[in-house]
Scaffold this active site. Structure first.
Site, short mmCIF file in Angstrom:
data_model
loop_
_atom_site.label_atom_id
_atom_site.label_comp_id
_atom_site.label_asym_id
_atom_site.label_seq_id
_atom_site.Cartn_x
_atom_site.Cartn_y
_atom_site.Cartn_z
N LYS A 279 71.00 49.61 26.81
CA LYS A 279 69.79 49.08 27.32
C LYS A 279 68.45 48.88 25.81
CE LYS A 279 71.95 48.63 30.38
NZ LYS A 279 72.77 49.12 30.74
N ARG B 193 86.83 47.94 32.89
CA ARG B 193 87.42 49.45 31.91
C ARG B 193 88.29 49.32 33.11
NH1 ARG B 193 84.16 50.57 28.68
NH2 ARG B 193 84.80 53.01 28.45
N GLY C 54 81.32 37.47 33.57
CA GLY C 54 80.29 37.58 33.96
C GLY C 54 79.55 38.82 35.12
N GLU D 201 85.46 67.26 22.57
CA GLU D 201 84.56 65.50 22.84
C GLU D 201 85.63 65.12 20.95
OE1 GLU D 201 83.45 62.89 23.88
OE2 GLU D 201 84.03 62.25 22.28
N HIS E 39 48.89 52.09 45.64
CA HIS E 39 48.00 51.03 44.97
C HIS E 39 47.56 50.24 43.02
CE1 HIS E 39 46.88 46.63 45.21
NE2 HIS E 39 45.56 47.15 45.14
N CYS F 170 78.54 56.10 27.53
CA CYS F 170 76.97 56.16 28.15
C CYS F 170 76.76 55.98 26.61
CB CYS F 170 76.76 56.61 28.94
SG CYS F 170 75.43 56.77 29.79
P1 FAD Z 1 83.38 58.47 28.61
O1 FAD Z 1 81.16 58.65 29.03
O2 FAD Z 1 83.91 57.22 29.13
O3 FAD Z 1 83.49 59.95 28.17
C1 FAD Z 1 84.57 60.49 27.91
C2 FAD Z 1 84.65 60.62 27.23
O4 FAD Z 1 85.69 61.70 26.73
C3 FAD Z 1 84.94 59.59 25.25
O5 FAD Z 1 83.48 60.50 24.88
C4 FAD Z 1 85.62 60.09 25.20
O6 FAD Z 1 85.51 60.09 23.35
C5 FAD Z 1 85.95 61.22 24.86
N1 FAD Z 1 87.96 61.68 25.23
C6 FAD Z 1 89.06 60.99 25.96
N2 FAD Z 1 89.66 61.43 25.70
C7 FAD Z 1 89.97 62.56 24.96
C8 FAD Z 1 90.25 63.58 24.35
N3 FAD Z 1 91.35 63.64 24.88
N4 FAD Z 1 90.40 64.43 23.62
C9 FAD Z 1 89.00 64.64 22.90
N5 FAD Z 1 87.96 63.94 23.46
C10 FAD Z 1 87.91 62.73 24.61
N6 FAD Z 1 76.40 53.07 33.59
C11 FAD Z 1 75.72 53.26 33.84
O7 FAD Z 1 75.66 54.16 35.40
N7 FAD Z 1 74.43 52.89 33.71
C12 FAD Z 1 74.46 51.95 32.70
O8 FAD Z 1 73.45 51.39 32.33
C13 FAD Z 1 75.42 51.33 32.17
N8 FAD Z 1 75.41 50.24 31.18
C14 FAD Z 1 76.79 50.65 30.31
C15 FAD Z 1 77.18 49.34 29.22
C16 FAD Z 1 78.38 49.56 28.48
C17 FAD Z 1 77.77 48.48 27.73
C18 FAD Z 1 79.66 50.14 28.95
C19 FAD Z 1 80.61 50.09 27.83
C20 FAD Z 1 79.27 51.11 30.26
C21 FAD Z 1 78.10 51.81 30.06
N9 FAD Z 1 78.27 52.12 31.87
C22 FAD Z 1 76.98 51.80 32.83
C23 FAD Z 1 79.30 52.97 32.39
C24 FAD Z 1 79.26 54.25 32.15
O9 FAD Z 1 79.14 54.53 30.28
C25 FAD Z 1 80.21 55.47 32.21
O10 FAD Z 1 80.55 55.08 33.51
C26 FAD Z 1 80.06 56.61 31.46
O11 FAD Z 1 79.95 56.61 30.24
C27 FAD Z 1 81.21 57.39 32.70
O12 FAD Z 1 81.36 58.98 32.14
P2 FAD Z 1 82.93 59.93 31.65
O13 FAD Z 1 81.71 60.82 31.06
O14 FAD Z 1 83.23 59.28 32.78
O15 FAD Z 1 83.48 58.96 30.93
P1 NAD Z 2 82.76 43.99 36.33
O1 NAD Z 2 83.91 43.79 36.79
O2 NAD Z 2 81.37 44.32 35.94
O3 NAD Z 2 82.95 42.57 35.74
C1 NAD Z 2 84.39 41.89 34.89
C2 NAD Z 2 84.51 40.12 36.26
O4 NAD Z 2 84.98 39.65 34.69
C3 NAD Z 2 84.01 40.08 36.58
O5 NAD Z 2 83.54 39.98 37.65
C4 NAD Z 2 85.21 39.38 36.62
O6 NAD Z 2 85.70 38.42 37.94
C5 NAD Z 2 85.60 38.81 35.94
N1 NAD Z 2 86.81 38.22 35.10
C6 NAD Z 2 87.92 39.48 34.82
N2 NAD Z 2 89.44 38.79 35.12
C7 NAD Z 2 88.72 37.54 33.97
C8 NAD Z 2 88.79 36.38 33.06
N3 NAD Z 2 90.45 36.09 32.83
N4 NAD Z 2 88.60 35.40 32.96
C9 NAD Z 2 87.03 35.40 33.25
N5 NAD Z 2 86.51 36.27 34.28
C10 NAD Z 2 87.10 37.27 34.54
O7 NAD Z 2 83.08 44.66 34.31
P2 NAD Z 2 82.44 44.84 32.81
O8 NAD Z 2 81.45 43.80 33.21
O9 NAD Z 2 84.18 44.94 32.21
O10 NAD Z 2 81.65 46.55 32.88
C11 NAD Z 2 82.91 47.68 33.01
C12 NAD Z 2 82.01 48.40 34.32
O11 NAD Z 2 81.33 49.41 33.37
C13 NAD Z 2 81.64 47.96 35.97
O12 NAD Z 2 82.56 47.92 36.03
C14 NAD Z 2 80.66 49.22 35.54
O13 NAD Z 2 81.07 50.38 36.51
C15 NAD Z 2 79.95 49.61 34.75
N6 NAD Z 2 79.09 49.12 33.55
C16 NAD Z 2 77.99 49.90 34.36
C17 NAD Z 2 76.46 49.27 34.22
C18 NAD Z 2 75.24 49.33 34.62
O14 NAD Z 2 74.89 50.03 35.71
N7 NAD Z 2 74.22 48.49 34.43
C19 NAD Z 2 76.27 48.06 33.08
C20 NAD Z 2 77.06 48.06 32.13
C21 NAD Z 2 78.80 47.86 32.62
#
Ligand code: FAD
Ligand code: NAD
Length: 473
Positions: free
Chosen positions: A57, A280, A189, A40, A452, A48
């Site tokens: 959160k 993303r 949004g 990593e 309940h 995450c």
């Molecule tokens: P990642 O968590 O992206 O982990 C990949 C890791 O690989 C990273 O730490 C990176 O540094 C490492 N890495 C990459 N390339 C290399 C390399 N070449 N060498 C060494 N290390 C490397 N999902 C939910 O289910 N619930 C949520 O509430 C939620 N909220 C989110 C809120 C935000 C703001 C964001 C951005 C995402 C959210 N997600 C949520 C999505 C969630 O974070 C991802 O789905 C999840 O982290 C994916 O896990 P992963 O293990 O595939 O990759």
């Molecule tokens: P998203 O796909 O949820 O939303 C992106 C939004 O941007 C869409 O509604 C899309 O129509 C809009 N959009 C795209 N191009 C645009 C433009 N040019 N102008 C205006 N609007 C535009 O993507 P995100 O919010 O970046 O989140 C990425 C991913 O991270 C999610 O798909 C989800 O998998 C994960 N995530 C999950 C959670 C959760 O599980 N609670 C929370 C955060 C993120």
């Protein structure tokens, strides 16, 4: 001149990426006695834990507490009155969030040690499918393994007209601000835009959302997103639908986001910060993926239902392999791949992967929506039960706009979809997923005694209602 020799380590399993996909794969592989190395580049926990689910959160919680205290100002609420408005110290809130992240990241390190996984910190670059070099603090190290699990995750997509930097923030920067932007424009949004946009609105920013589609959260149906839309309206969040961000412009006192509106006109939204959250993409650049001979499917790594890639003994999991890009999907795939490598018979075929949106109110969806069921030609029966008729919802001041909706096959009453919107419904997602995974029929839900007073009773009553015998409606 002597060329320093690069140390080499070998392992049965090499996991690249320490997010919820990679670290879970490594822990499970270690538990199963497989000699495992995890690489990593950053801190353990991935998107995450370090800059995604957990930090967002935590800030959403702070924002909710702050908003609730503000509502007690003057005459007060529930008999609680405050004479002076609460003050928000965002830097202190971010420190509190960072403390949670530190604790959990340290916990992941401890779990890996317990499972006897060797964790290396550094960026891995592959020279072929089974060999990578890691730039560690002690110098370069070559790792060779029989099995490679790719879990490099995803990264935010920048809009070409709105590159990240300066006032344009990705979610990563937005989660570590030390001062509240007075005016925040959110582009996109979707999940992140609305979860974080709502939190900033609660903390006191003037928030405007620009969404390209005709609806917010286009992933969910309108019945589920309507309560969120109404909350945004009440909270004073302006939402421009069918609108696109064209770029930034300097103004006398800062910046403005230039937006093309649905009617083709152009508006300028003065903003101290712009949060760009338009999706993303898988992280495939800069680590030699192209040397591995692994096929892609569109933007993602192509895998089968065991997360095998096109290259023998190279596996890929999590955000790298496609939608849904959710932490729990990544973890489930990681656990499965470790077990397959250890010789277990496994396949990734969940009945459902729950999706939760932590907006105000929260949304949960598991399985098929009514529209998806009818698109698949399934003859389904659908009904919902409101929070307004649930005692616990009222005691939580959450009776206003929530409901649980059930979708069941008409022929055998098998439940095929469960959706909910309302305060705290994220905590019901496990029960919903369990019902689908166990193949529950409406009678199973109706016959399960729910404690309940709890919100879970809404689920029970939704089943009774769909069977034509509700008790509290
Ligand atoms: P990642 O968590 O992206 O982990 C990949 C890791 O690989 C990273 O730490 C990176 O540094 C490492 N890495 C990459 N390339 C290399 C390399 N070449 N060498 C060494 N290390 C490397 N999902 C939910 O289910 N619930 C949520 O509430 C939620 N909220 C989110 C809120 C935000 C703001 C964001 C951005 C995402 C959210 N997600 C949520 C999505 C969630 O974070 C991802 O789905 C999840 O982290 C994916 O896990 P992963 O293990 O595939 O990759
Ligand atoms: P998203 O796909 O949820 O939303 C992106 C939004 O941007 C869409 O509604 C899309 O129509 C809009 N959009 C795209 N191009 C645009 C433009 N040019 N102008 C205006 N609007 C535009 O993507 P995100 O919010 O970046 O989140 C990425 C991913 O991270 C999610 O798909 C989800 O998998 C994960 N995530 C999950 C959670 C959760 O599980 N609670 C929370 C955060 C993120």
């Amino acid at each position: 001149m002597t060329v320093p020799s690069v140390k080499t380590v070998t392992a049965k399993v090499l996991v690249v990426g320490g997010g919820p996909g990679g670290y879970v794969a490594a822990i499970r592989a270690g538990q199963l006695g497989l000699d495992t190395v995890l690489v990593e580049a950053d801190r353990l926990g991935g998107t995450c834990l370090i800059r995604g689910c957990i930090p967002s959160k935590a800030l959403i919680h702070v924002a909710g507490r702050f908003e609730a205290m503000g509502q007690s100002l003057g005459d007060g609420r529930f008999g609680i009155a405050l004479d002076t408005p609460p003050r928000l110290d965002l830097a202190a809130a971010v420190r509190w969030k960072d403390g949670i992240v530190d604790r959990l990241s340290g916990g992941v390190a401890a779990l890996l040690r317990k499972a006897k996984v060797r964790a290396l910190r550094g960026w891995a670059v592959f020279s072929d499918a089974k060999t990578c070099t890691v730039q560690t603090s002690d110098g370069p190290l070559t790792v060779r393994a029989e099995h490679v699990i790719l879990a490099t995750g995803s990264e935010p997509v920048p809009l070409p007209a709105l590159p990240f930097g300066g006032p344009v923030l990705s979610s990563t920067e937005a989660l570590s601000l030390d001062r509240l932007p007075r005016r925040l424009a959110v582009v996109g949004g979707g999940y992140i835009g609305l979860e974080l946009g709502s939190a900033f609105a609660k903390m006191g920013s003037a928030v405007t959302v620009v969404e390209a589609q005709p609806r917010i959260l286009p992933l969910y149906d309108a019945a589920l997103t309507d309560p969120v839309r109404r909350w945004l309206e009440r909270a004073g969040v302006t939402v421009h639908l069918g609108a696109r961000a064209l770029g930034m412009e300097a103004t006398g006192d800062g910046h403005a986001l230039v937006v093309q509106t649905a009617d083709g006109g152009t508006i300028r939204l003065p903003a101290d910060a712009v949060l760009s959250t338009v999706g993303r993409r898988p992280r495939l650049e800069g680590w030699g993926f192209e040397t591995m001979g692994v096929d892609r499917q569109g933007a993602f790594v192509a895998v089968d239902d065991q997360c095998r890639t096109s290259m023998r003994n190279v596996w890929a999991i999590g955000d790298l392999v496609g939608e849904p890009m959710l932490a729990h999907k990544a973890s489930a795939q990681g656990e499965m791949v470790a077990e397959i490598i250890a010789g277990h018979r496994r396949r990734f075929a969940p009945a459902a992967i729950p999706a939760v949106c932590f907006t105000e109110p929260e949304i949960v969806s598991v399985g098929l929506s009514p529209t998806e069921a009818s698109a698949q030609g399934i003859d389904a029966i659908v009904d919902q039960f409101p929070f307004a008729a649930n005692g616990r919802a009222l005691t939580l001041d959450a009776g206003e706009s929530g409901f649980v909706r059930l979708v069941a096959r008409r022929e055998d009453r098998r439940v095929i979809g469960i959706q909910a919107v309302g305060a705290h419904v994220s905590e019901l997602s496990g029960e919903f997923a369990l019902a689908l995974e166990m193949g529950a029929e409406l009678e199973d839900l109706a016959g399960t005694i729910h404690a309940h007073p709890t919100l879970g009773e809404v689920f029970h009553e939704a089943a009774l209602r769909l069977l034509g015998r509700p008790l509290h409606f």
